[in-house]
Structures are given as structure tokens and as C-alpha cells.
Design an enzyme around this catalytic site. Structure first.
Site, mmCIF file in Angstrom:
data_model
loop_
_atom_site.group_PDB
_atom_site.id
_atom_site.type_symbol
_atom_site.label_atom_id
_atom_site.label_comp_id
_atom_site.label_asym_id
_atom_site.label_seq_id
_atom_site.Cartn_x
_atom_site.Cartn_y
_atom_site.Cartn_z
ATOM 1 N N SER A 125 123.413 125.154 18.208
ATOM 2 C CA SER A 125 124.389 125.684 17.244
ATOM 3 C C SER A 125 125.789 125.131 17.508
ATOM 4 C CB SER A 125 124.428 127.204 17.367
ATOM 5 O OG SER A 125 125.537 127.734 16.694
ATOM 6 N N ILE B 293 115.484 128.993 8.150
ATOM 7 C CA ILE B 293 115.400 127.523 8.263
ATOM 8 C C ILE B 293 113.964 127.095 8.547
ATOM 9 C CG2 ILE B 293 116.259 125.483 9.485
ATOM 10 C CD1 ILE B 293 118.811 127.124 10.168
ATOM 11 N N VAL C 11 128.038 133.803 5.358
ATOM 12 C CA VAL C 11 128.970 134.221 4.306
ATOM 13 C C VAL C 11 128.453 133.861 2.908
ATOM 14 C CG1 VAL C 11 130.427 132.129 4.483
ATOM 15 C CG2 VAL C 11 131.412 134.249 3.652
ATOM 16 N N ILE C 12 127.797 132.725 2.775
ATOM 17 C CA ILE C 12 127.338 132.327 1.429
ATOM 18 C C ILE C 12 126.238 133.277 0.946
ATOM 19 C CG2 ILE C 12 126.135 130.514 0.129
ATOM 20 C CD1 ILE C 12 127.839 128.452 1.560
ATOM 21 N N GLY D 96 138.078 137.227 16.959
ATOM 22 C CA GLY D 96 137.337 136.071 17.495
ATOM 23 C C GLY D 96 136.924 135.056 16.448
ATOM 24 N N ILE E 154 136.869 139.268 1.920
ATOM 25 C CA ILE E 154 137.307 138.083 2.657
ATOM 26 C C ILE E 154 138.054 138.547 3.894
ATOM 27 C CG2 ILE E 154 138.751 136.005 2.557
ATOM 28 C CD1 ILE E 154 138.263 136.018 -0.468
ATOM 29 N N TYR F 132 125.141 134.436 22.905
ATOM 30 C CA TYR F 132 124.372 133.530 22.032
ATOM 31 C C TYR F 132 124.719 132.077 22.326
ATOM 32 C CZ TYR F 132 123.098 131.167 17.611
ATOM 33 O OH TYR F 132 122.602 130.299 16.662
ATOM 34 N N LYS G 295 122.456 129.129 23.986
ATOM 35 C CA LYS G 295 122.174 127.915 23.199
ATOM 36 C C LYS G 295 122.566 126.687 24.015
ATOM 37 C CE LYS G 295 120.392 129.092 19.222
ATOM 38 N NZ LYS G 295 119.011 128.728 18.911
ATOM 39 N N ASP H 223 105.828 133.399 15.403
ATOM 40 C CA ASP H 223 107.012 134.166 14.998
ATOM 41 C C ASP H 223 106.712 135.641 15.235
ATOM 42 O OD1 ASP H 223 109.086 135.485 13.320
ATOM 43 O OD2 ASP H 223 109.512 133.445 12.665
HETATM 44 P P1 NAD Z 1 116.259 133.454 11.291
HETATM 45 O O1 NAD Z 1 116.588 134.732 11.980
HETATM 46 O O2 NAD Z 1 115.917 133.493 9.853
HETATM 47 O O3 NAD Z 1 115.076 132.707 12.066
HETATM 48 C C1 NAD Z 1 114.753 132.936 13.415
HETATM 49 C C2 NAD Z 1 113.259 133.225 13.488
HETATM 50 O O4 NAD Z 1 112.886 133.439 14.852
HETATM 51 C C3 NAD Z 1 112.874 134.513 12.724
HETATM 52 O O5 NAD Z 1 111.768 134.261 11.894
HETATM 53 C C4 NAD Z 1 112.510 135.508 13.831
HETATM 54 O O6 NAD Z 1 111.555 136.451 13.410
HETATM 55 C C5 NAD Z 1 112.012 134.569 14.905
HETATM 56 N N1 NAD Z 1 112.078 135.134 16.257
HETATM 57 C C6 NAD Z 1 113.107 135.832 16.817
HETATM 58 N N2 NAD Z 1 112.773 136.200 18.066
HETATM 59 C C7 NAD Z 1 111.522 135.709 18.307
HETATM 60 C C8 NAD Z 1 110.638 135.757 19.404
HETATM 61 N N3 NAD Z 1 110.950 136.417 20.544
HETATM 62 N N4 NAD Z 1 109.435 135.142 19.303
HETATM 63 C C9 NAD Z 1 109.066 134.507 18.160
HETATM 64 N N5 NAD Z 1 109.879 134.436 17.081
HETATM 65 C C10 NAD Z 1 111.083 135.031 17.160
HETATM 66 O O7 NAD Z 1 117.488 132.481 11.544
HETATM 67 P P2 NAD Z 1 117.756 130.982 11.051
HETATM 68 O O8 NAD Z 1 119.085 130.975 10.440
HETATM 69 O O9 NAD Z 1 116.577 130.464 10.286
HETATM 70 O O10 NAD Z 1 117.861 130.230 12.462
HETATM 71 C C11 NAD Z 1 116.897 129.296 12.930
HETATM 72 C C12 NAD Z 1 117.451 128.629 14.184
HETATM 73 O O11 NAD Z 1 118.615 127.894 13.868
HETATM 74 C C13 NAD Z 1 117.856 129.621 15.283
HETATM 75 O O12 NAD Z 1 117.529 129.055 16.535
HETATM 76 C C14 NAD Z 1 119.367 129.725 15.126
HETATM 77 O O13 NAD Z 1 120.005 130.091 16.326
HETATM 78 C C15 NAD Z 1 119.691 128.289 14.707
HETATM 79 N N6 NAD Z 1 120.973 128.172 13.974
HETATM 80 C C16 NAD Z 1 121.106 128.681 12.723
HETATM 81 C C17 NAD Z 1 122.321 128.515 12.032
HETATM 82 C C18 NAD Z 1 122.540 129.037 10.627
HETATM 83 O O14 NAD Z 1 123.607 128.771 10.061
HETATM 84 N N7 NAD Z 1 121.578 129.732 10.027
HETATM 85 C C19 NAD Z 1 123.386 127.863 12.653
HETATM 86 C C20 NAD Z 1 123.213 127.366 13.943
HETATM 87 C C21 NAD Z 1 121.986 127.504 14.585
HETATM 88 C C1 UD2 Z 2 128.671 131.068 12.456
HETATM 89 C C2 UD2 Z 2 127.309 131.678 12.760
HETATM 90 C C3 UD2 Z 2 127.360 132.374 14.053
HETATM 91 C C4 UD2 Z 2 127.902 131.461 15.135
HETATM 92 C C5 UD2 Z 2 129.276 130.947 14.721
HETATM 93 C C6 UD2 Z 2 129.811 129.966 15.748
HETATM 94 C C7 UD2 Z 2 126.071 132.360 10.800
HETATM 95 C C8 UD2 Z 2 125.729 133.464 9.890
HETATM 96 N N1 UD2 Z 2 126.948 132.664 11.766
HETATM 97 O O1 UD2 Z 2 129.618 132.095 12.285
HETATM 98 O O2 UD2 Z 2 126.024 132.744 14.375
HETATM 99 O O3 UD2 Z 2 126.996 130.386 15.333
HETATM 100 O O4 UD2 Z 2 129.143 130.250 13.493
HETATM 101 O O5 UD2 Z 2 131.036 129.489 15.374
HETATM 102 O O6 UD2 Z 2 125.569 131.254 10.715
HETATM 103 N N2 UD2 Z 2 133.365 136.042 6.065
HETATM 104 C C9 UD2 Z 2 134.039 136.683 5.058
HETATM 105 N N3 UD2 Z 2 133.380 137.623 4.326
HETATM 106 C C10 UD2 Z 2 132.080 137.956 4.566
HETATM 107 C C11 UD2 Z 2 131.389 137.298 5.615
HETATM 108 C C12 UD2 Z 2 132.083 136.341 6.355
HETATM 109 O O7 UD2 Z 2 135.231 136.427 4.809
HETATM 110 O O8 UD2 Z 2 131.538 138.826 3.869
HETATM 111 C C13 UD2 Z 2 134.099 134.992 6.819
HETATM 112 C C14 UD2 Z 2 133.994 135.122 8.309
HETATM 113 O O9 UD2 Z 2 134.968 135.986 8.813
HETATM 114 C C15 UD2 Z 2 134.199 133.665 8.729
HETATM 115 C C16 UD2 Z 2 133.560 132.872 7.591
HETATM 116 O O10 UD2 Z 2 133.484 133.754 6.483
HETATM 117 O O11 UD2 Z 2 135.569 133.364 8.788
HETATM 118 C C17 UD2 Z 2 132.182 132.359 7.917
HETATM 119 O O12 UD2 Z 2 131.421 133.446 8.409
HETATM 120 P P1 UD2 Z 2 129.879 133.315 8.849
HETATM 121 O O13 UD2 Z 2 129.517 134.598 9.514
HETATM 122 O O14 UD2 Z 2 129.068 132.853 7.721
HETATM 123 O O15 UD2 Z 2 129.884 132.118 9.875
HETATM 124 P P2 UD2 Z 2 130.716 131.846 11.212
HETATM 125 O O16 UD2 Z 2 131.100 130.416 11.167
HETATM 126 O O17 UD2 Z 2 131.785 132.822 11.432
#
Ligand code: NAD
Ligand code: UD2
Length: 314
Positions: free
Chosen positions: A120, A13, A188-189, A277, A209, A144, A148, A32
Site C-alpha cells: 500500500s 480488488i 472516498v469514491i 492524521g 468533506i 496497517y 504492509k 478468503d
Molecule cells: P477487501 O477488504 O475488499 O479485500 C480483502 C479480502 O481479504 C476480503 O475478501 C477479506 O474477507 C479477506 N480477508 C481478510 N482477512 C482474511 C484472512 N485472515 N484470511 C483470508 N482472507 C481474509 O479490500 P481490498 O480493497 O480489495 O484490498 C485488497 C488488498 O489490497 C489488501 O491487501 C489491501 O491492503 C490492499 N490495498 C488496497 C487499497 C485500496 O485502495 N482498496 C490500497 C492499498 C492496498
Molecule cells: C487510504 C487508504 C488507507 C491507507 C491510506 C494511506 C482506502 C479506503 N484508504 O486512505 O487504507 O492506505 O490511504 O495513506 O483506501 N474523505 C472525505 N469524505 C469522506 C471520506 C473521505 O472527505 O466521506 C477524505 C479523507 O479525509 C481523505 C480523502 O477523502 O482526505 C481520501 O480518503 P480515503 O479514506 O478514501 O483514502 P486515504 O488516502 O485517506
């Protein structure tokens, strides 16, 4: 001119946010530690300074905040894997909680104008009420989610306690280009796209799945998340928490139907036992963030199309 700090800017992101900030002519500093992020996620740009280091390094942060005048801090750095937080809670707490506190302290010390924290939907846990509204009860169930939630409270309380302009965004399930599919716990995507790509190359693979595929999520395209981050920066959002999703609930089976319309034939589906879970349904109420001008511009099919086109090129 002032600088903008993006922690975790080399991640999925963060790198999209940096790209947009640079496109707007902003001067950006990224910190980073490259634990999951990649240097190549970021462009070469004279307005971008990359610092390889950890947000748990208090001395480094002090130095950084003294050297640059940051007007905004976007705090995205985290151990984003829930699974890892269960395995290594102390390490993850250092990053996901202590790191946030260090950044808040430094931001207050030097007079940063806006602090935006990436929280999150995990904070909601498995409480059944839907759609999730910001004023509903939370139930953080993993290290986690606890970190958060605590970080989120420290962030928004900074406004109430010190008048510091800080806000938190609860991201739902974000997807898009550069999301890493390499772990079974990746989004998952990203995993499904990776399997489809392998299948199209002639590799033997399946789409796995967990459960019956009827579980739902609110899948939000990364560019909409960037839009929300920028709105949170510009708007009167101090002391507030906002959901960032689309408000649309999509099951995995519906997701696969949409993917099929885009890519054609899918690899064979393999139904496995549900993950322990796993949350059955999740969807955001986005009326609060809509009130500051947010609307998701990318319907799921459009976001998936972009992701697929990018994925076949890389
Ligand atoms: P990501 O792992 O790609 O990005 C996290 C970044 O933080 C990475 O570049 C990693 O190298 C860096 N990092 C980790 N530990 C560090 C440290 N100690 N010091 C400096 N940098 C560090 O994950 P993302 O999906 O891009 O997530 C970005 C933010 O969004 C995170 O805070 C994550 O918890 C939050 N978030 C993501 C999702 C999602 O669906 N991807 C959902 C909810 C919240
Ligand atoms: C998301 C976040 C997790 C946490 C959680 C809180 C990601 C990757 N994960 O988990 O960090 O914040 O939300 O609720 O953003 N699945 C399959 N096949 C696969 C992988 C996943 O069926 O190969 C299912 C999985 O069991 C779940 C759904 O797809 O039911 C979504 O999975 P996910 O890991 O992308 O995200 P989620 O919502 O479980």
C-alpha cells in the site's frame, strides 16, 4: 494444468483479479475468510474453487499447497482498514503480517513460480516529497502500514535470500465496482457514489468533506490495478517493489466536479474538520512500473462513469 491462488479473492480488488484470470482460461483457487469479502462477489465457474478459511490457519495452508500445484500466488488477503489496525493491532498483525509469512513459507516449500504481494501507498506516510518514488524513504505510521512494509520486505527479500521470484505492488487509492461504502473509513469514491445514489432516490443526504477538499489523491481504477498485478506476474519483477497509481494528482473538489459532469446534480456538500492524521497530498511516480509495460487505461472520468453505471444497476 497449474493453479493460481488468490488470497482475499472474494474482496473488492481480488474479485476483479479472479474475474480476469477466469476470462483468460486460468484455473483459480480463492482462499478468503469472508470477513469483509462476499461469496457473491465471485462468479460460479467450473475453473474456480472457493475455500472459506483464514490465511492464519497454517494447517489449512499446508494442506492447500500440498493438494494444488500453484504456479502463482497473488496475496491480497488483509484487514484492509487502517482504522481497524489502530483499534486491533494484534489481530491485524496476525492477518497482515503472519499470514504473509505463512504464505511465503508454503510458496517456497512447494516451488511456486511467482508470488505477488499487495502492499500500500500507506508505507510512505506523510513525508512531503512528491510524487512518491519507490526508492524514497518510507514512514509507516499505523499498524496497517508497518505490517504492509514488513510484509513487503519479507516478500522482496525472499528473492535476494532464497532466489524466490517474489514482488510487491504499492497500490494507491483504488476505486471501482464492488468497493464497500458501508464504513466511514471506506474509500472516498465509494462513499460519494453511495451518497449520490441515495440523493437521486430522494433520500436526504450530504456529501461530507473532511477539510477544505483541496487534499489530493492518486485515484486508480480497479481494472488498471488488475493489469498491474498481471504484469507483475509476467515480467522480470523479482525482488522489486512497484507503485500502482495513475501518476495524476486529483483533489476532492476536482473529483466532485468530474462526478457532477457524470451524474448531474450532487447532494449538498458539507465541510467538516479535517480527519486527524489525514495526508494532504499523495500521488505516485509510475515510471518504474511503466518500464514493465504498465499504463493506466482508465482516466478518472472513464472509471467513474463505469462505476456510476454499475452502481445505478445494483
Ligand atoms: P477487501 O477488504 O475488499 O479485500 C480483502 C479480502 O481479504 C476480503 O475478501 C477479506 O474477507 C479477506 N480477508 C481478510 N482477512 C482474511 C484472512 N485472515 N484470511 C483470508 N482472507 C481474509 O479490500 P481490498 O480493497 O480489495 O484490498 C485488497 C488488498 O489490497 C489488501 O491487501 C489491501 O491492503 C490492499 N490495498 C488496497 C487499497 C485500496 O485502495 N482498496 C490500497 C492499498 C492496498
Ligand atoms: C487510504 C487508504 C488507507 C491507507 C491510506 C494511506 C482506502 C479506503 N484508504 O486512505 O487504507 O492506505 O490511504 O495513506 O483506501 N474523505 C472525505 N469524505 C469522506 C471520506 C473521505 O472527505 O466521506 C477524505 C479523507 O479525509 C481523505 C480523502 O477523502 O482526505 C481520501 O480518503 P480515503 O479514506 O478514501 O483514502 P486515504 O488516502 O485517506
Amino acid at each position: 494444468m497449474d493453479f493460481t491462488l488468490v488470497t482475499g479473492g472474494a474482496g473488492f480488488i481480488g474479485s476483479h483479479l479472479v474475474e480476469e484470470l477466469l476470462a483468460r482460461g486460468r484455473r483459480v483457487v480463492v482462499i478468503d475468510d469472508l470477513s469483509t469479502g462476499k461469496r457473491e462477489n465471485l462468479p460460479q465457474n467450473q475453473n474456480l474453487t472457493f475455500i472459506e478459511g483464514s490465511i492464519t490457519d497454517a494447517e489449512l495452508l499446508k494442506h492447500l499447497f500440498s493438494e494444488y500445484r500453484f504456479s502463482t500466488v497473488f496475496h491480497l488477503a488483509a484487514v484492509a482498514s487502517v482504522h481497524r489496525s489502530v483499534e486491533e493491532p494484534l489481530y491485524c498483525h496476525r492477518v497482515n503480517f503472519d499470514g504473509t509469512l505463512y504464505l511465503l513459507e508454503e510458496s517456497k516449500r512447494v516451488g511456486v513460480k511467482k508470488f505477488v504481494f499487495a502492499s500500500s501507498a500507506a508505507v510512505y506516510g506523510d513525508l512531503p516529497q512528491l510524487p512518491k518514488r519507490e526508492d524514497m524513504a518510507v514512514k509507516p505510521q499505523t499498524p496497517y502500514a508497518v505490517d504492509k512494509y514488513a510484509s513487503e520486505r519479507y516478500t522482496v527479500n525472499s528473492f535476494n535470500l532464497y532466489g524466490f521470484d517474489a514482488t510487491a505492488l504499492r497500490f494507491f487509492n483504488v476505486y471501482g465496482e464492488r468497493q464497500d461504502p458501508s464504513s466511514p473509513y471506506s474509500g472516498v469514491i465509494s462513499i460519494f457514489i453511495d451518497r449520490i445514489k441515495r440523493f437521486k432516490r430522494g433520500e436526504e443526504t450530504t456529501i461530507d468533506i473532511y477539510g477544505d477538499g483541496r487534499q489530493t489523491r492518486d485515484f486508480v481504477y480497479v481494472k488498471d490495478v488488475v493489469g498491474a498485478l498481471l504484469l507483475a506476474e509476467e515480467g522480470k519483477t523479482a525482488g522489486e517493489v512497484y507503485n500502482v497509481g495513475t501518476g495524476k494528482e486529483t483533489s476532492l473538489l476536482e473529483l466532485l466536479e468530474t462526478l457532477k459532469e457524470i451524474v448531474g446534480e450532487l447532494p449538498p456538500l458539507r465541510f467538516l474538520p479535517p480527519r486527524p492524521g489525514d495526508i494532504k497530498r499523495s500521488v505516485a511516480d509510475i515510471s518504474k512500473i511503466s518500464s514493465i509495460g504498465y499504463y493506466p487505461k482508465f482516466p478518472l472520468k472513464e472509471g467513474l462513469k463505469r462505476l456510476w453505471e454499475w452502481s445505478v444497476k445494483t
